[in-house]
Each structure stands twice: as C-alpha cells, then as structure tokens.
Design an enzyme around this catalytic site. Structure first.
Site, PDB file in Angstrom:
ATOM      1  N   SER A  63      10.118 -59.571  15.955  1.00 25.32           N
ATOM      2  CA  SER A  63      10.365 -58.722  17.133  1.00 25.32           C
ATOM      3  C   SER A  63      10.823 -59.497  18.362  1.00 25.32           C
ATOM      4  CB  SER A  63       9.099 -57.933  17.521  1.00 25.32           C
ATOM      5  OG  SER A  63       8.627 -57.221  16.435  1.00 25.32           O
ATOM      6  N   HIS A  80      24.402 -36.098  12.597  1.00 24.77           N
ATOM      7  CA  HIS A  80      23.626 -37.025  13.441  1.00 24.77           C
ATOM      8  C   HIS A  80      24.556 -37.685  14.456  1.00 24.77           C
ATOM      9  CE1 HIS A  80      19.673 -37.065  11.495  1.00 24.77           C
ATOM     10  NE2 HIS A  80      20.319 -36.851  10.362  1.00 24.77           N
ATOM     11  N   THR A 123       6.251 -75.346  24.402  1.00 23.05           N
ATOM     12  CA  THR A 123       7.392 -75.573  23.508  1.00 23.05           C
ATOM     13  C   THR A 123       6.975 -75.875  22.062  1.00 23.05           C
ATOM     14  OG1 THR A 123       7.387 -77.902  24.099  1.00 23.05           O
ATOM     15  CG2 THR A 123       8.880 -76.479  25.324  1.00 23.05           C
ATOM     16  N   LYS A 124       5.676 -76.047  21.855  1.00 21.17           N
ATOM     17  CA  LYS A 124       5.226 -76.438  20.504  1.00 21.17           C
ATOM     18  C   LYS A 124       5.658 -75.440  19.414  1.00 21.17           C
ATOM     19  CE  LYS A 124       2.650 -79.627  19.787  1.00 21.17           C
ATOM     20  NZ  LYS A 124       3.159 -81.022  19.703  1.00 21.17           N
ATOM     21  N   GLY A 162      13.948 -59.912  19.029  1.00 23.84           N
ATOM     22  CA  GLY A 162      15.230 -59.362  19.451  1.00 23.84           C
ATOM     23  C   GLY A 162      16.421 -60.126  18.910  1.00 23.84           C
ATOM     24  N   CYS A 192      20.362 -32.004  12.976  1.00 28.04           N
ATOM     25  CA  CYS A 192      20.068 -31.930  11.554  1.00 28.04           C
ATOM     26  C   CYS A 192      18.872 -31.007  11.283  1.00 28.04           C
ATOM     27  CB  CYS A 192      19.885 -33.330  10.991  1.00 28.04           C
ATOM     28  SG  CYS A 192      20.259 -33.409   9.236  1.00 28.04           S
ATOM     29  N   GLU A 232      23.978 -39.008  17.193  1.00 23.70           N
ATOM     30  CA  GLU A 232      23.418 -40.174  17.909  1.00 23.70           C
ATOM     31  C   GLU A 232      23.982 -41.501  17.406  1.00 23.70           C
ATOM     32  OE1 GLU A 232      21.823 -38.195  15.801  1.00 23.70           O
ATOM     33  OE2 GLU A 232      20.205 -39.185  14.709  1.00 23.70           O
ATOM     34  N   GLY A 244      18.408 -59.074  16.625  1.00 22.39           N
ATOM     35  CA  GLY A 244      19.514 -58.119  16.463  1.00 22.39           C
ATOM     36  C   GLY A 244      20.274 -57.939  17.764  1.00 22.39           C
ATOM     37  N   GLU A 252      13.024 -26.112   1.829  1.00 19.40           N
ATOM     38  CA  GLU A 252      12.399 -27.440   1.788  1.00 19.40           C
ATOM     39  C   GLU A 252      10.889 -27.330   2.040  1.00 19.40           C
ATOM     40  OE1 GLU A 252      13.997 -30.255   4.686  1.00 19.40           O
ATOM     41  OE2 GLU A 252      12.770 -31.892   3.914  1.00 19.40           O
TER      42      GLU A 252
HETATM   43  N1  GLN Z   1      15.142 -32.454   5.736  1.00 19.39           N
HETATM   44  C1  GLN Z   1      16.381 -31.838   6.090  1.00 19.39           C
HETATM   45  C2  GLN Z   1      17.380 -31.848   4.949  1.00 19.39           C
HETATM   46  O1  GLN Z   1      17.274 -32.605   4.040  1.00 19.39           O
HETATM   47  C3  GLN Z   1      16.977 -32.465   7.325  1.00 19.39           C
HETATM   48  C4  GLN Z   1      17.305 -33.913   7.170  1.00 19.39           C
HETATM   49  C5  GLN Z   1      17.581 -34.586   8.468  1.00 19.39           C
HETATM   50  O2  GLN Z   1      17.187 -34.102   9.527  1.00 19.39           O
HETATM   51  N2  GLN Z   1      18.220 -35.729   8.432  1.00 19.39           N
HETATM   52  O3  GLN Z   1      18.324 -31.112   4.953  1.00 19.39           O
END
Ligand code: GLN
Length: 562
Positions: free
Chosen positions: A14, A508, A188-189, A16, A382, A510, A18, A406
């Site tokens: 952790s 998605h 620094t060890k 950082g 989603c 994002e 990345g 689901e």
């Molecule tokens: N569980 C839901 C599906 O499979 C939504 C999946 C998600 O939000 N990525 O459709």
C-alpha cells in the site's frame, strides 16, 4: 526498440506503487513518448474477476472485456490510454499457459520448471507489450520484495535486462521512510533492508523512490544514496499529498522523469516536458468554489477501493465544475423506505453502483424510489439501473413484487432477467456481457444531450438485462428507455422525464472517466447535485455549510489499496 521500466516495492504494501508508476507514465507521455503500462500480480487467480471487491478493491474492466486489477484504472486515468488484456498478468494466468502447453506436449518431454519455463512465459508477456508503436513499457510488480510469491517475477525481470541490454532497462524501487515520533527521526533502515533483499535476487535498483509523510530530512538522500549505491539524484522523495493528481508534478520536481530519460538514453532535448494543462487540472481541486455531498449507496462500504473508479469519476466531475465532491459511503442495508428521508435527505446526489449478490438490494431499490420521488439526482450504474427499473415496475407500473431473477427466482414479474440465449449455460462466467458495447441514444433524450452524441460505447460487466417482455409496460408507466443496443433488443440507458437527473446505465461509465476529461454522466450528475443543493438551500432558507475536508482526496491518495 521499446525501453522497459520495472517498478517494485519494499518494506510495506500500500505504498502507492501503482500511482507512482502511473505518474511517471504521465510524465513520459507528456514528453512525447509512447507509453504502455502493465501489472504483474503474484496471486494464483487467473484474473481478479472472481475476487471479492471487499478484500481486493474493485475489478477494473477494459474495453476488450478483461477483468483486471484496480491499478489498471490508475494507469488509464493518469496515462489516458485504453489498455487490454496483456497489461494484466497474474501468476495464475502464467501457470495456466505453461500447463496448457505442457499438456499439449510442447515441451517435448522436458521437466517443466519455474526457471526457465515460468520465467520465460513472464518475459514473453512483458515483451508482448513492446510493440513497434511503443517507446516505453512500464511494468509494475505487485506485492512486496521478500514475498515468496513474487520470486519468479523478480527472476524474470532480472534476466530481462541481460536479454535486452543494460541501457534499455531501468529498475525503480519504492520504499517507506518512516518517521519515529519518540526519536523524532526518519529511519532509513527499512529501505536498506529492502534494497538488500532486492539485491539478493540479483537486482540492483537504479532509482529509489522514498515514501514518507514529510520531506526527507537533509542528509538523508545522501545516506540512502550511499546505502543503496545509487547517485543522490536517483533518490526521489515522494511525500503524502492531498490530491493524487499532483503526484506527477511532485515527482518531476524531484527530477525523476529527467533521470529516467538519462538512464534509458533518450535525448532530453527531443523530449521536453509541458505539464501546464495537467497541473492546471490538478490545481482546480484547491480552487473549489463550493461543495456537494454525493453518496455511493453500496455494499462494500468498509473498503473505499471497492468503488475506486466511481469515486474518482465523481471527483473528475467536481474538478470540471470547480466543486469539491464530498463522497459519502452509505450501506444499502441501512436504507429502508421508512428511513430513506433520514438516511438520504441530507444529500445532493446519489450513485447506486454495480454489484453482485442480494445483500442490500432492497435498500438500493428504496434509494432509487426516494430519489425519484424527492427529485434527488441519482445515477444508477449496472445493478443500479436494474434497481431503478424494479422501482418503476413495483411503484409506477403496478407489478407487485417485481424483481430481478438474480435475487428472486419465483417473482411474477422478472423485469430483470437472463436472456433466453444465456439459459441453461452451466459456465456462468461465459454468460457475462463484458467489455465495450455500442448503444444508440434516442435523439433529443437527456442522455443524448449529456453525451452530445447518439452512438456511444461503454464497458459492461453483467449477466442480467432489462426483460424485453416488460419494456412496453414500464414505458407506459413513464420510464424512458433512452439508449438501446444497436439492434434495439437490450436496454442500455434509462431516464425519467420531469426529474432533473434520474438516469441509469447498464454499463460502467466510471471506467472511462479521466481527470482532465470527466465522463459526461458523472459531470452532469455533479451539475444536477449543485442545482439540487442550491434549491434546497433556497427552500430551507438557510445555508448549510459543508466543511471542505482536506482529507477527502487523501483517502484515495497514494497507498489507498489494501
Ligand atoms: N448482478 C447484476 C448482473 O449480473 C449487475 C452486475 C453489475 O452491477 N456489474 O446483471
């Protein structure tokens, strides 16, 4: 020929790595080099797709549908590239390939061993990224030097320098320089031990990046340079910052990119740096004129990394509007129809994020209902879109007990369901819709105006869809399916006329947001939240000051990964 940078970490996880690797990637890209990034992860899972976000943080999805480590999200956001499967390598995927080859008899009767077969496969994965159109491959080795799992990776990158030549490889080692309160000193060890460990694997680091909460005390760089046998210029101080997007310029001020260029023998004069646009973006975080509070109604609320890209995308939207987005994580299990006002009434917007499994599902539906009825801006992602559809079915279309198959196999109204083609397929992984898909947006719809385009591509990772059998009933009840798959069969976007922002997407978004190019849906969610806050302030007749918490960005700063 492409040059290679390997980033390893020592002392503690952790730290950082990345973000450090990504920041260097940005600096090199900004200098005109063509950069690609890669992560080598030491775990045995073939990819992180099956890992619990609660333990490991979010699964980041690329355009080609690969389920990858969240560090690829940092790479994409900092370097602004679209990565693909070869950028994500795990021990599991290496062994899978080696064992498959062994079963086919490709090793011609030889004993298959870690050295050379596993290490050769690792090297092949690194080389695969060094294509003609790439100048620099930055490969981050996950885990910490000293972990038994990463030994094959260290051996492979050690051999790599020998294979491609000294001047084509640079090793960067990230360590921690802790401050000990009682003695009032930085130590620094741990760095010394960690470098010794790396050397015992045959790797002499070229650059040491020292993570610390305060700048390195005077004389410490000299000491580390002595201990690690690197030049003093190669000791780079990386202190904690309140905003991760400031890290590229912080590392540049320490001379990291210039030193790396020299090591790799790039002519500095041909690759000058102009970081002004990036720095202006990063500086906007401190110029925030106002604050809005947006909650993620989640399931994995004890680990902020579980929603890392959503949180980053919200911050990007805030940067665009000079607004600090105060992100709250609310457990969906706490939200009930009765308690929705007290749980959500103080907010300026909500995101109902993606997820799998039933925990908190009713709370997510109640949140969608509350947002719809109260005019609270709401972005459903989603599973979030699916809960919004269930809300409309139950509360506007009269389908009592409507649900997603689901979560309820027996529901009379499976408004969210598997498609016929997916039924009876035993391998559930095989029925997931993953990666980039196009959608057609309805001209004149809210989403079309937000995107400013009518054909958009977004990344997917889900199994269930809006059930086409109920679509007309949902639309009669007021739901607008404003984006569909190119053949019209799948619902991709929903919205609600008359509501300022009640928008859902089956994708998605994002994953495609960038700090200097916020995703339009997050950008406009922030805009709607600003308006909602102003309305509330006007209606309530008093200003509710929100503290600008400096720590908010810090929560996602370097080393947020568990
Ligand atoms: N569980 C839901 C599906 O499979 C939504 C999946 C998600 O939000 N990525 O459709």
């Amino acid at each position: 020929m492409a040059k290679h940078i390997f980033v390893t970490g020592g002392v503690a996880s952790s730290l950082g790595k990345g973000i450090t690797a990504s920041s260097l990637g940005r600096l090199l890209k900004q200098r005109g080099l063509r950069v690609v990034m890669q992560k080598l992860d030491p775990y045995i899972n073939v990819d992180p797709g099956t890992m619990n976000p609660f333990e490991h943080g979010e699964v980041f999805v690329t355009d080609d549908g690969s389920e990858t480590d969240l560090d690829l999200g940092h790479y994409e956001r900092f370097v602004d590239v679209s990565l693909t499967r070869p950028s994500s390598v795990t021990t599991g995927s290496i062994y899978q390939a080696v064992i498959a080859r062994e079963r086919k008899g490709d090793y011609l009767g030889k004993t298959v061993q870690v050295i050379p077969h596993v290490t050769d496969e690792i090297k092949a994965r690194i080389t695969a990224l060094a294509t003609e159109d790439v100048d620099v491959v930055i490969t981050e080795v996950g885990g910490t030097v000293g972990d038994i799992e990463i030994l094959p990776f260290l051996e492979a990158i050690r051999q790599f320098r020998k294979d491609v030549g000294r001047n084509n490889v640079c090793y960067i080692h990230l360590t921690l320089v802790p401050y000990l309160g009682p003695s009032g000193e930085q130590k620094t060890k741990p760095t010394q031990h960690s470098v010794t460990e790396l050397r015992s694997r045959g790797i002499q680091p070229d650059v040491i990046v020292c993570r610390s909460d305060k700048p390195l005390a005077s004389g410490l760089k000299e000491k580390i340079s002595m201990l690690a046998d690197v030049s003093e210029r190669a000791v780079v101080s990386a202190i904690d910052v309140d905003n991760i997007y400031r890290i590229p310029s912080a590392l540049h001020e320490e001379g990291l990119d210039e030193y790396v260029l020299e090591l790799l023998q790039f002519d500095k004069d041909n690759y000058s740096l102009d970081l002004s646009v990036w720095n202006a973006m990063a500086a906007r975080a401190s110029l925030s004129k106002r604050v809005v509070r947006i909650a993620i109604i989640g399931k994995y609320i004890n680990l902020t990394d579980a929603y890392l890209s959503v949180a980053e995308a919200l911050k990007h939207g805030g940067l665009f509007y000079d607004t600090k987005v105060d992100i709250e994580l609310i457990s969906a299990e706490q939200v009930t129809p009765m308690l929705a006002q007290s749980s959500l009434g103080h907010l300026d917007g909500i995101v109902i994020p993606g997820g799998f499994g039933p925990r908190g599902i009713e709370g997510k539906i109640a949140s969608a209902t509350f947002a719809r009825e109260s005019g609270l801006p709401c972005l459903g992602i989603c599973l979030g879109l699916q809960t919004m559809v269930i809300d409309v079915a139950r509360n506007l279309a009269g389908m009592e007990g409507a649900h997603s198959r689901e979560f309820n196999e027996e529901t009379h109204f499976p408004v969210i369901d598997l498609m016929d083609s997916q039924r009876g397929v035993a391998d559930l992984g095989g029925t997931m819709r993953k990666g980039a898909y196009y959608a057609r947006l309805t001209p004149g719809s809210q989403v079309a105006s937000i995107y400013g385009e009518e054909i958009v591509s977004e990344r997917h990772r889900h199994r269930f869809e809006v059930n086409p059998r109920y679509r007309s009933r949902l639309e009669e009840a007021g739901l607008v399916c404003s984006g569909v798959s190119p053949d019209g069969s799948l619902v991709e976007f929903i919205e609600l006329p008359g509501h300022p922002f009640w928008v859902g997407t089956q994708a998605h978004p994002e994953f495609k947001s960038r700090p200097d190019r916020p995703h339009p849906l997050f950008r406009e969610l922030v805009a709607a939240a600003i308006a909602h806050r102003a309305d509330r302030v006007a209606a309530e007749g008093k200003v509710q000051p929100l503290e600008v918490k400096e720590s908010q960005d810090g929560a996602f700063a370097i080393g947020s990964k568990k």
